[in-house]
Motif scaffolding. Structure first.
Motif, short mmCIF file in Angstrom:
data_model
loop_
_atom_site.label_atom_id
_atom_site.label_comp_id
_atom_site.label_asym_id
_atom_site.label_seq_id
_atom_site.Cartn_x
_atom_site.Cartn_y
_atom_site.Cartn_z
N GLU A 77 -4.01 -28.06 0.43
CA GLU A 77 -3.70 -27.37 -0.82
C GLU A 77 -4.53 -26.09 -0.90
O GLU A 77 -5.75 -26.11 -0.73
CB GLU A 77 -4.03 -28.28 -1.99
CG GLU A 77 -3.60 -27.75 -3.33
CD GLU A 77 -3.77 -28.76 -4.43
OE1 GLU A 77 -2.88 -28.85 -5.28
OE2 GLU A 77 -4.80 -29.48 -4.44
N GLY A 78 -3.83 -24.94 -1.11
CA GLY A 78 -4.52 -23.68 -1.25
C GLY A 78 -4.75 -22.92 0.02
O GLY A 78 -5.56 -22.00 0.08
N PRO A 82 -3.87 -19.35 -2.73
CA PRO A 82 -4.15 -20.41 -3.71
C PRO A 82 -2.91 -21.20 -4.15
O PRO A 82 -3.03 -22.38 -4.47
CB PRO A 82 -4.75 -19.65 -4.90
CG PRO A 82 -5.34 -18.42 -4.29
CD PRO A 82 -4.42 -18.05 -3.16
N ASP A 83 -1.73 -20.57 -4.15
CA ASP A 83 -0.51 -21.26 -4.59
C ASP A 83 0.33 -21.80 -3.44
O ASP A 83 1.50 -22.12 -3.61
CB ASP A 83 0.35 -20.32 -5.44
CG ASP A 83 -0.34 -19.93 -6.74
OD1 ASP A 83 -1.20 -20.69 -7.21
OD2 ASP A 83 -0.02 -18.86 -7.28
N ASP A 84 -0.27 -21.91 -2.26
CA ASP A 84 0.42 -22.43 -1.07
C ASP A 84 0.02 -23.88 -0.81
O ASP A 84 -1.14 -24.26 -1.01
CB ASP A 84 0.03 -21.65 0.20
CG ASP A 84 0.55 -20.24 0.27
OD1 ASP A 84 1.34 -19.85 -0.61
OD2 ASP A 84 0.17 -19.53 1.21
N TRP A 85 0.97 -24.63 -0.35
CA TRP A 85 0.68 -25.91 0.29
C TRP A 85 1.04 -25.75 1.76
O TRP A 85 2.17 -25.35 2.09
CB TRP A 85 1.53 -27.03 -0.31
CG TRP A 85 0.88 -27.77 -1.43
CD1 TRP A 85 -0.25 -27.44 -2.11
CD2 TRP A 85 1.34 -28.99 -1.99
NE1 TRP A 85 -0.52 -28.37 -3.07
CE2 TRP A 85 0.45 -29.33 -3.02
CE3 TRP A 85 2.42 -29.82 -1.74
CZ2 TRP A 85 0.59 -30.49 -3.79
CZ3 TRP A 85 2.57 -30.95 -2.50
CH2 TRP A 85 1.67 -31.30 -3.51
N ARG A 114 5.84 -28.46 -6.70
CA ARG A 114 6.23 -27.80 -7.95
C ARG A 114 5.44 -28.34 -9.14
O ARG A 114 5.02 -27.59 -10.02
CB ARG A 114 7.73 -27.95 -8.18
CG ARG A 114 8.56 -27.09 -7.25
CD ARG A 114 10.06 -27.23 -7.53
NE ARG A 114 10.84 -26.45 -6.59
CZ ARG A 114 11.70 -26.96 -5.71
NH1 ARG A 114 11.92 -28.27 -5.67
NH2 ARG A 114 12.35 -26.17 -4.90
N LYS A 117 2.24 -26.75 -9.45
CA LYS A 117 2.36 -25.30 -9.68
C LYS A 117 2.21 -24.47 -8.41
O LYS A 117 1.79 -23.32 -8.45
CB LYS A 117 1.34 -24.82 -10.73
CG LYS A 117 1.38 -25.58 -12.04
CD LYS A 117 2.63 -25.29 -12.82
CE LYS A 117 2.54 -25.90 -14.21
NZ LYS A 117 3.58 -26.81 -14.54
N MET A 118 2.57 -25.05 -7.27
CA MET A 118 2.58 -24.31 -6.01
C MET A 118 3.86 -23.48 -5.94
O MET A 118 4.88 -23.86 -6.51
CB MET A 118 2.52 -25.26 -4.81
CG MET A 118 1.25 -26.08 -4.73
SD MET A 118 -0.22 -25.07 -4.44
CE MET A 118 -1.21 -25.50 -5.86
N THR A 119 3.80 -22.36 -5.24
CA THR A 119 4.96 -21.49 -5.14
C THR A 119 5.48 -21.36 -3.71
O THR A 119 6.56 -20.80 -3.50
CB THR A 119 4.64 -20.07 -5.67
OG1 THR A 119 3.57 -19.51 -4.91
CG2 THR A 119 4.27 -20.13 -7.14
N GLU A 164 9.87 -20.64 -0.03
CA GLU A 164 9.52 -20.36 -1.42
C GLU A 164 10.06 -21.47 -2.31
O GLU A 164 11.19 -21.94 -2.11
CB GLU A 164 10.08 -19.01 -1.85
CG GLU A 164 9.38 -17.86 -1.17
CD GLU A 164 9.83 -16.50 -1.71
OE1 GLU A 164 9.99 -16.37 -2.94
OE2 GLU A 164 10.00 -15.59 -0.88
#
Length: 165
Positions: A77-78, A82-85, A114, A117-119, A164
């Motif tokens: 995670e991150g 920061p918003d990536d898995w 999701r 809050k990952m993008t 995405e």
């Protein structure tokens, strides 16, 4: 097909189960690390982290169907943002590959990402594993970059893919 679920796992309680699965999926493990799976592979599954992260950033799951462990996966995670898995590994028992389980696992991962809050989902596919590259691109992942082997690496060229959310 019975329902697939992801159950959190940890090294202390699930190392032997993870080793059993890795031995069943030795075809992939041997391709990746160049030797048969062993407890060192399992420890890496639970503890190896990308640069800048700690084991607190790792999410490890078993892929369960009823009471059977069909696979396991690890997510950082991150990483890279920061918003990536970053999906570090999805390892499925060869007896269950090609039955739609990979797709089901990905849908569960996307739902969890999701909710967190990952993008973006990212992963790296060994160039020597065209079947995996085909699977991930069929699931909507697109090339992000090519990562050639370096003298410091494990000798594998990889395609880094992204999706995405």
């Amino acid at each position: 097909m019975a329902k697939i679920i992801l159950e959190p796992i940890n090294k202390q309680e699930h190392a032997e189960d993870a080793l059993d699965l890795a031995e069943r999926a030795a075809d992939y493990v041997t391709l990746e690390i160049g030797r048969a799976p062993d407890m060192d592979f399992v420890v890496d599954f639970f503890e190896a982290v990308p640069p800048g992260l700690t084991t607190k950033n790792l999410l490890t799951f078993s892929v369960m169907q009823e009471r059977a462990m069909l696979g396991m996966l690890c997510i950082a995670e991150g990483y890279e943002l920061p918003d990536d898995w970053w999906i570090g590994l999805v390892l499925l028992d060869p007896a269950f590959r090609g039955r739609g389980i990979g797709h089901s696992v990905l849908e569960l991962v996307k739902k969890k990402a999701r909710s967190a809050k990952m993008t973006m989902l990212k992963l790296a596919v060994l160039e020597a594993n065209p079947r995996a590259l085909h699977f991930w691109t069929q699931e909507g992942f697109v090339p992000h970059r090519f990562a050639p082997a370096t003298p410091e690496s494990d000798g594998h060229n990889r395609w880094v893919l992204k999706l995405e959310l």
